[in-house]
Enzyme design. Structure first.
Site, mmCIF file in Angstrom:
data_model
loop_
_atom_site.group_PDB
_atom_site.id
_atom_site.type_symbol
_atom_site.label_atom_id
_atom_site.label_comp_id
_atom_site.label_asym_id
_atom_site.label_seq_id
_atom_site.Cartn_x
_atom_site.Cartn_y
_atom_site.Cartn_z
ATOM 1 N N PRO A 187 0.826 -1.212 0.000
ATOM 2 C CA PRO A 187 0.000 0.000 0.000
ATOM 3 C C PRO A 187 0.856 1.256 0.000
ATOM 4 C CG PRO A 187 0.075 -0.932 2.201
ATOM 5 C CD PRO A 187 0.796 -1.905 1.314
ATOM 6 N N ARG A 231 1.725 1.782 -5.848
ATOM 7 C CA ARG A 231 1.602 3.239 -5.755
ATOM 8 C C ARG A 231 2.934 3.857 -6.156
ATOM 9 N NH1 ARG A 231 -2.950 2.218 -5.751
ATOM 10 N NH2 ARG A 231 -4.646 2.899 -4.363
ATOM 11 N N GLU A 236 1.258 11.400 -10.606
ATOM 12 C CA GLU A 236 0.277 11.119 -11.641
ATOM 13 C C GLU A 236 -0.658 12.288 -11.954
ATOM 14 O OE1 GLU A 236 -1.924 7.454 -11.243
ATOM 15 O OE2 GLU A 236 -0.164 6.518 -10.344
ATOM 16 N N HIS A 245 -2.281 3.958 -14.786
ATOM 17 C CA HIS A 245 -2.987 3.466 -13.599
ATOM 18 C C HIS A 245 -4.208 2.652 -14.025
ATOM 19 C CE1 HIS A 245 -3.262 4.464 -9.065
ATOM 20 N NE2 HIS A 245 -3.865 3.295 -9.292
#
Length: 343
Positions: A203, A231, A260, A302
């Site tokens: 995570p 991530r 991003e 993504h």
């Protein structure tokens, strides 16, 4: 209750209509931002995807907000402290695409190991030479799986199908899983030193920020490949660009980047012109853009979660999260980040 669903496609909006018998439903195609939040300030429930802004500034616009149901597993985009202070329940999706994301990780790996992108570009130009397109077998290679939660577990299962050797690292090893699937847990250093491929499934929390940085890249084999579908913050983007440019590693397959939102809309960088971290953001944005144009890097937007089956599971679980909350029996209430499984 007044429910507003942001970032909803037409078919998603139709799915949420089933809540309309007992609640007032409004679906919005655009993300939640500081610019549009005031229009929906009477909402008691909001559902957002990862591109919406759910920080203190935005959430403070809502006078009656009781539930934020994010259509994601990760919570790094949610201001958890503000929600806790204001008594706003946060629900997420414990799992919806464990095999989906793992499959995408291997899609990136295969694209790199068999040079799929340059091969396709070449044949589209009418050239059928295979000069410079020699790839490598996955069978017999060692893959380092960092994070053995639901997605990491699926990645291990896929690797076993390719008859790869698996080393894994997790702060909370699942020895029963290791015994069942036949892999070995090791230190992060050993995983980096011995793996031909490293795939990340942790995570995006403070404890995992820059988990992979200069020290780890220096430990890796010169021909190693790194895959990141977790991530962007997990990998130090500056260390990654240096490792690739100096051929410390051979390639990278990335579904996530450090900055991003700014890559998607570079103008956002200049809207934070007076923030103290502007220079840091600019450098990270530049590094992300460099990565997108390197020959030994594949970047997808993504998109690892994005299969029909997975998005249907996302919507079904979100609807159930809202329904259960309205009944006074909330489910999938987001746990504290440090207690989350690595995903």
């Amino acid at each position: 209750m007044k429910i507003v669903v942001f970032e909803a496609e037409d078919w998603e909006a139709k799915a949420f209509e089933e809540l309309g018998d007992n609640h007032e439903i409004e679906t919005v195609g655009e993300p939640l931002t500081a610019d549009n939040a005031d229009r929906y300030r009477d909402a008691e429930v909001i559902s957002t995807f990862i591109y919406s802004k759910t920080n203190n500034d935005v959430l403070s616009r809502f006078d009656r907000l009781k539930l934020l149901s994010t259509r994601s597993t990760g919570l790094s985009h949610v201001d958890r402290d503000f929600c806790k202070e204001k008594g706003i329940t946060v629900c997420n999706l414990p799992t919806y695409g464990k095999n989906t994301v793992a499959e995408h990780a291997f899609a990136l790996l295969l694209a790199l190991s068999r040079k799929i992108v340059p091969a396709v570009e070449r044949t589209r130009k009418g050239t059928f030479s295979f000069q410079g397109l020699r790839g490598m077998d996955l069978r017999g290679k060692t893959i380092g799986v960092i994070g053995t939660g639901d997605i990491g577990e699926c990645a291990i299962e896929i690797a076993m199908g390719f008859r790869m050797n698996v080393l894994a690292f997790d702060v909370k090893p699942r020895e029963d899983l290791a015994d069942r699937l036949g892999f070995e847990y090791a230190s992060l250093e050993r995983v980096c030193r011995e793996s031909d491929i490293i795939t990340l499934h942790v995570p995006g929390i403070p404890q995992t920020k820059h988990l992979i940085s200069t020290e780890q890249f220096d430990q890796m084999k010169p021909g190693a490949i790194i895959i990141n579908t977790s991530r962007g913050s997990v990998v130090d983007v500056h260390a990654l660009t240096e490792a690739l440019s100096k051929e410390k590693i051979a390639g990278a397959g990335l579904d996530v980047l450090a900055k991003e939102p700014m890559v998607r809309e570079e103008g956002e960088l200049f809207r934070v012109a007076y923030q103290e971290n502007r220079e840091k953001d600019a450098k990270a944005l530049l590094a992300d853009n460099v990565l997108m144009h390197m020959d030994n890097v594949i970047v997808t937007p993504h998109n690892a979660f994005n299969t029909q089956e997975a998005v249907e599971r996302i919507i079904a679980t979100t609807i159930e999260n809202i329904r259960k909350f309205a009944e006074g029996n909330p489910q999938n209430v987001a746990v504290e980040p440090e207690l989350q499984k690595a995903r």
